[in-house]
Write an enzyme that holds these catalytic residues in place. Structure first.
Site, mmCIF file in Angstrom:
data_model
loop_
_atom_site.group_PDB
_atom_site.id
_atom_site.type_symbol
_atom_site.label_atom_id
_atom_site.label_comp_id
_atom_site.label_asym_id
_atom_site.label_seq_id
_atom_site.Cartn_x
_atom_site.Cartn_y
_atom_site.Cartn_z
ATOM 1 N N HIS A 29 0.936 -1.163 0.036
ATOM 2 C CA HIS A 29 0.282 -0.186 0.008
ATOM 3 C C HIS A 29 0.520 0.980 -0.046
ATOM 4 O O HIS A 29 0.699 2.410 1.094
ATOM 5 C CB HIS A 29 -0.786 -0.111 0.735
ATOM 6 N N HIS A 83 -5.381 -8.909 13.855
ATOM 7 C CA HIS A 83 -5.615 -7.706 13.336
ATOM 8 C C HIS A 83 -6.851 -8.141 12.335
ATOM 9 O O HIS A 83 -6.126 -9.084 11.205
ATOM 10 C CB HIS A 83 -4.201 -7.116 13.473
ATOM 11 N N GLU A 85 -6.366 -6.619 9.273
ATOM 12 C CA GLU A 85 -5.744 -5.940 8.201
ATOM 13 C C GLU A 85 -5.660 -7.552 6.846
ATOM 14 O O GLU A 85 -5.289 -8.505 7.665
ATOM 15 C CB GLU A 85 -4.836 -5.373 7.719
ATOM 16 N N ASP A 87 -3.546 -8.577 4.488
ATOM 17 C CA ASP A 87 -2.630 -9.507 4.982
ATOM 18 C C ASP A 87 -2.794 -10.576 5.933
ATOM 19 O O ASP A 87 -2.059 -11.725 5.608
ATOM 20 C CB ASP A 87 -1.114 -8.113 4.816
ATOM 21 N N HIS A 149 -1.347 -1.851 14.781
ATOM 22 C CA HIS A 149 -1.646 -0.767 13.510
ATOM 23 C C HIS A 149 -3.426 -0.093 13.479
ATOM 24 O O HIS A 149 -3.282 0.971 12.156
ATOM 25 C CB HIS A 149 -0.851 -1.339 12.062
ATOM 26 N N ASP A 168 1.151 -6.754 13.965
ATOM 27 C CA ASP A 168 2.386 -6.418 13.142
ATOM 28 C C ASP A 168 3.264 -5.264 13.588
ATOM 29 O O ASP A 168 5.036 -4.929 13.679
ATOM 30 C CB ASP A 168 0.877 -4.353 12.174
ATOM 31 N N TYR A 196 9.912 0.292 7.940
ATOM 32 C CA TYR A 196 8.785 -0.572 8.850
ATOM 33 C C TYR A 196 8.643 0.462 8.859
ATOM 34 O O TYR A 196 7.578 0.639 9.784
ATOM 35 C CB TYR A 196 8.837 -1.768 9.331
ATOM 36 N N HIS A 229 5.074 -10.195 10.212
ATOM 37 C CA HIS A 229 6.136 -9.659 9.519
ATOM 38 C C HIS A 229 7.537 -10.408 9.786
ATOM 39 O O HIS A 229 7.877 -9.433 11.018
ATOM 40 C CB HIS A 229 5.400 -8.274 9.094
HETATM 41 FE FE1 FEO Z 1 -1.624 -3.708 9.611
HETATM 42 FE FE2 FEO Z 1 0.296 -6.259 8.443
HETATM 43 O O1 FEO Z 1 -1.109 -5.324 8.993
#
Ligand code: FEO
Length: 401
Positions: A29, A83, A85, A87, A149, A168, A196, A229
């Site tokens: 993004h 989370h 989101e 991903d 996040h 995250d 990041y 991640h």
């Molecule tokens: Fe806020 Fe890895 O998504």
């Protein structure tokens, strides 16, 4: 298709990494992920077998393949979604279909978010902030980390193993064959963790400071730090110290000069300003936007003391690349910066005033006067640019005293 070639990686006695490696992603993004990323998910082999998070939708086969290398996916009882989101939840509907879990757990906001993603095929239980969940022989605790996040974000803590699933938080976009931070070159870890932090977490620095303080106060002992991640941390938790430093956004004598140019006049100004900055004692990162992208600029701003932005005027506006950069930087709310605007123009010359307004909106403390040149800078104009650079360097030094 039932992928058989993916293997889970053991994290400790009870926990396996069952995530996916996205070697090819280069745009997350708007953030340039030059080393790819991973979407981490974790399988806890407790009495109640539990999956922590899922992966981006196209990687469903990899997630299920890694789970299958340890256990039949249908043996999973619970899924925890830290989370919402995409991903981490993009594959969740398909995982639910494959696993048929007894329940999915999320924070209160996560519960609402998952409902708004039309995930109504299973009971989703909202967990309390500070609440816990018995997995039989092991226990999970949950703490909300709103805006780290997204508003739905929470972390889960496997109490007996002192293992924090931090979603995250404490992550980085880094695809690697190694699963643990202690197997990766430290300079790469710090570089990717900083990028990041700057591109994802910078606006929430106050919350990060609070979170680190809470971890200390509550006395959460961490033996393993497992983000969603990048690599898992099992010793030398350097990243906690890095976050503490970045969250303060303490300026240094570094100045970032970002610009684009049409016929090299604004470039000549940038170079003269940079000479003045160096003369005044600053270190300089000159970032022509033809070869530096927005996420690299923000990363350099993480420990900078100054931000100078240059643009020629094109059709009564700043250059589109500069507008793109400022839109991106504004959203990430960097703090404690001084700076100034500069640029060349032919006739109408709006760009520099537009840049000044943008910098003011970002609360960048402006130093001296903006530098504006008609067509091509002469020696006098370049000398003025150099003076501006020196003034900015002196202002950073003054603020650091
Ligand atoms: Fe806020 Fe890895 O998504």
């Amino acid at each position: 298709m039932k992928a058989k070639h993916f293997e889970a990686v053991r994290v400790n006695e009870h926990v396996y990494w069952v995530g996916a490696i996205d070697w090819g992603i280069r745009n997350f993004h708007g953030y340039t992920t030059s080393r790819g990323t991973t979407y981490n998910a974790y399988l806890i082999l407790a009495d109640k077998v539990t999956l922590i998070d899922t992966v981006k939708a196209p990687f469903l086969d990899e997630l299920l393949g890694r789970i299958r290398s340890v256990i039949d996916p249908e043996k999973i009882d619970y899924i925890v979604s830290n989370h919402s989101e995409m991903d981490h939840t993009g594959s969740l509907p398909a995982v639910i279909d494959a696993v048929k879990p007894e329940k999915v757990f999320a924070s209160k906001m996560g519960n609402k978010a998952l409902a708004a993603h039309h995930l109504d095929r299973v009971e989703i239980e909202a967990v309390e902030n500070g609440g816990s969940l018995s997995l039989g022989n092991l226990n999970l605790r949950f703490w909300e980390t709103r805006m780290l996040h997204w508003p739905d974000s929470m972390v889960s803590y496997l109490a007996e193993d002192k293992l924090l699933f931090s979603q995250d938080g404490f992550g980085m976009h880094l695809a690697s064959s190694e699963r643990f931070a202690d197997e990766i070159e430290p300079s790469i870890l710090k570089q990717e963790a900083a990028k990041y932090y700057a591109n994802i977490l910078l606006p929430y620095s106050t919350l990060i400071t609070r979170l680190l303080a809470t971890v200390k106060e509550v006395g959460i002992d961490i033996k393993v730090l497992a983000p969603d991640h990048g690599p898992v941390w099992r010793k030398d938790f350097d990243i906690l110290g890095w976050y503490g430093g970045w969250a303060k956004q303490k300026p240094t004598m570094k100045a970032v000069v970002a610009f684009d140019t049409m016929w090299h006049s604004t470039e000549l100004m940038a170079r003269a300003i940079s000479e003045g900055l160096v003369e005044g004692g600053a270190t300089v990162k000159v970032m022509p936007l033809g070869s530096s992208d927005r996420s690299e600029v923000v990363t350099e701003l993480l420990d900078a003391g100054a931000f100078l932005v240059g643009s020629p005027t094109l059709n009564n506006n700043m250059f589109p690349t500069v507008a793109d950069l400022l839109c991106y930087v504004r959203g990430l709310k960097p703090k404690n910066l001084v700076g100034q605007a500069f640029g060349s123009y032919g006739w109408s010359g709006e760009s520099v005033n537009q840049l000044v307004r943008e910098l003011e909106q970002m609360k960048v403390e402006l130093v001296g006067e903006p530098a504006k040149v008609n067509y091509v800078p002469d020696e006098t104009a370049l000398a003025r640019c150099k003076v501006l650079g020196r003034q900015v360097a002196e202002k950073i030094a003054e603020k650091l005293r």
